[in-house]
Enzyme design. Structure first.
Site, mmCIF file in Angstrom:
data_model
loop_
_atom_site.group_PDB
_atom_site.id
_atom_site.type_symbol
_atom_site.label_atom_id
_atom_site.label_comp_id
_atom_site.label_asym_id
_atom_site.label_seq_id
_atom_site.Cartn_x
_atom_site.Cartn_y
_atom_site.Cartn_z
ATOM 1 N N CYS A 1 -55.082 11.145 -124.938
ATOM 2 C CA CYS A 1 -53.990 11.956 -124.409
ATOM 3 C C CYS A 1 -54.303 13.456 -124.578
ATOM 4 C CB CYS A 1 -52.679 11.540 -125.067
ATOM 5 S SG CYS A 1 -51.263 12.153 -124.144
ATOM 6 N N HIS B 1 -52.430 5.736 -124.084
ATOM 7 C CA HIS B 1 -52.428 5.531 -125.539
ATOM 8 C C HIS B 1 -52.891 4.117 -125.891
ATOM 9 C CE1 HIS B 1 -50.466 9.230 -126.946
ATOM 10 N NE2 HIS B 1 -49.931 9.244 -125.739
ATOM 11 N N GLU C 1 -53.536 2.897 -128.652
ATOM 12 C CA GLU C 1 -53.053 2.452 -129.966
ATOM 13 C C GLU C 1 -51.690 1.780 -129.915
ATOM 14 O OE1 GLU C 1 -53.281 5.458 -128.812
ATOM 15 O OE2 GLU C 1 -51.730 6.811 -129.543
#
Ligand code: XMP
Length: 512
Positions: free
Chosen positions: A82, A172, A174
């Protein structure tokens, strides 16, 4: 030297999550503020790869957080996420602009470069999670686009080989909703950085026990037990390393859960710990008499705790160390929006300096779930490991107004019914934390033919991952009805039960 992936933090809310995901791959990771990277010391520090986190800032903000890419790239592989990706693109001459509308939510990868090692094993159509206000509108010269979604052309890019191994993803990986995220992180950490995946609870115990023996030698160590997971696991780990040189002190302030002091003390003794249980409840109740202000209550309990602990610890005249169950989230230096590094690390009220003890924190590198895994690997019973968090001041912060023995007993009985009910219904492990609050309210009721005028309690149960934010647990109505009935029927002095349906923020988990 422990090999590690470093996550450079630019202040994103998901930075810790990146660190945890890497650890879930059995790879050790460390989170450090973006401005504290040890440039040029990768070998000495065991750094095998770097991930740049997201950020609430824009790359073109006047005070945007920046790093020295020239000193970073080419030494170890780098992955920007990001803001990390946008900063990379911007740094090498690409364009980053404010997106016409914020890119937020699920998206699907419609193009993936089959040659790109970051995307091995990830199929076209894979779901990713976007959350950014800016977007990359042009890549730097020589950079290649390696993935796109229908809205985001440069969802991922790769730098030319001449610049070292450098990638960026605008989504993202994660977060849970990026279903291909773990594969991508694994591709980066294992295939690209060459991580050996040897970090595990067992390997942690082995190295930590050896380190503790080396560090502590034949010194005596004191540890304050709270009944909670962290201090218990720290104690068992230290016990394995230094055995009887560890003395644990468990203070009963009189505001623990029903039977907790005796039950937990028995558990500790079964685990072979050298533990001193101190019943100091008279002192705490005497000092709290007449006090209604929440902050004063906390201060009194904190000061009394130190006094009692200090008196007990002073009897161990040759102690050199104070051990604590501090865990990684307590130690991570988080960034404020201004870039100031904030550390929210408390230790027991200045005790180490006062007693001239050095601090020993064997769990300081572990996330909560890892602490639990270590506890399991150490053979600790599941009920100790899965225990809900419980505040240091105990039931005192769940009794609104003055704390008395009588009120504590009412609350302990109501709390016991609620917690036992959660266990019996298989709901205990589904909530982060639960308890009952004794309200400073009396209300009218009717029992048999009698009019009653008695106390009201509130049930509180929340779901959370870190207690920073929490939602009220959507417990089944039938369960709530059963608990409410049982409390009103069995706990003398209570004739009304409410359920707290506030989330945090804006409410907090505890009422005081
Ligand atoms: P709040 O009420 O701030 O609570 O949403 C967040 C988490 O912290 C626990 N808590 C405490 N723990 N000493 C502690 O050791 C305290 O004084 C204290 N106050 C709150 C709370 O139970 C929840 O898990």
């Amino acid at each position: 030297m422990q090999e590690k992936i470093v996550i450079l933090d630019f202040g994103s809310q998901t930075t810790q999550l990146i660190g945890r995901r890497i650890r879930e791959l059995n790879i050790y990771s460390e989170i450090i503020p973006y401005n504290k990277y040890p440039y040029g010391k990768e070998k000495e520090e065991g750094i095998i790869g770097v991930i740049l986190s997201g950020s609430p800032l824009s790359v073109y903000d006047k005070d945007a957080f920046r790093i020295d890419f020239e000193k970073l790239t080419g030494r170890v592989p780098v992955l920007g996420i990001c803001y990390g990706a946008q900063l990379t693109a911007y740094n090498y001459g690409g364009s980053v602009e404010s997106a016409p509308s914020r890119e937020y939510g699920r998206a699907h990868l419609e193009f993936i470069d089959p040659e790109c090692p970051l995307f091995h094993g990830i199929e076209k159509g894979a779901q990713v999670w976007m959350s950014h206000g800016d977007t990359i509108t042009a890549l730097p010269e020589g950079f290649e686009c390696v993935a796109s979604t229908s809205h985001v052309t440069f969802a991922a890019f790769q730098a030319p080989e001449t610049m070292g191994q450098l990638w960026g993803v605008q989504f993202h990986p994660e977060v849970f909703h990026s279903t291909c995220g773990m594969q991508l992180l694994q591709n980066f950490a294992v295939d690209i950085c060459g991580a050996s995946r040897s970090w595990s609870a067992e390997s942690f115990i082995e190295t930590t026990v050896a380190e503790l023996r080396e560090q502590l030698g034949n010194d005596r160590v004191i540890l304050g037990l709270s009944g909670g997971v962290d201090s218990s696991v720290a104690a068992v780990l230290l016990n394995r390393a230094i055995g009887k040189n560890l003395t644990c002190i468990f203070v009963d302030h009189g505001m623990l859960r029903k039977n907790e002091f005796t039950d937990v003390l028995r558990d500790y003794e079964c685990l072979g710990l050298n533990v001193i249980g101190v019943d100091a409840s008279d002192k705490f109740f005497a000092d709290l008499a007449g006090v209604t202000d929440p902050e004063r209550k906390r201060k009194i309990i904190g000061a009394d705790f130190i006094e009692v602990f200090d008196a007990e610890a002073s009897k161990i005249t040759d102690a050199r160390w104070l051990a604590q169950g501090t865990i990684y989230p307590d130690c991570i230096e988080s960034l404020s929006i201004t870039g100031t590094v904030i550390k929210s690390h408390h230790n027991v009220g200045g005790l180490p300096e006062r007693m001239n003890l050095s601090l020993c924190e064997p769990l300081r590198l572990l996330f909560k779930d890892e602490v639990r895994a270590v506890g399991r690997a150490l053979g600790m019973p599941e009920h100790l490991i899965k225990r809900h968090p419980f505040p240091g001041p105990g039931l005192a912060v769940r009794i609104l107004g003055e704390v008395t023995r009588e009120k504590v007993e009412i609350l302990q009985n109501a709390d016991h019914i609620f917690i036992q009910g959660l266990r019996d219904s298989g709901l205990y492990d589904q909530v982060w934390q639960a308890g009952v609050i004794l309200l400073p309210v009396q209300s009218v009721g009717v029992m048999g033919d009698e009019r009653t005028y008695e106390r009201a309690v509130a049930l509180r149960a929340v779901t959370s991952t870190d207690a920073m934010t929490a939602d009220w647990a959507h417990l089944p109505y039938e369960f709530l009805a059963k608990v409410s009935n049982e409390i009103i029927n069995k706990v003398k002095g209570v004739n009304r039960v409410c359920y707290d349906i506030s989330s945090k923020p804006p409410a907090t988990i505890e009422w005081e």
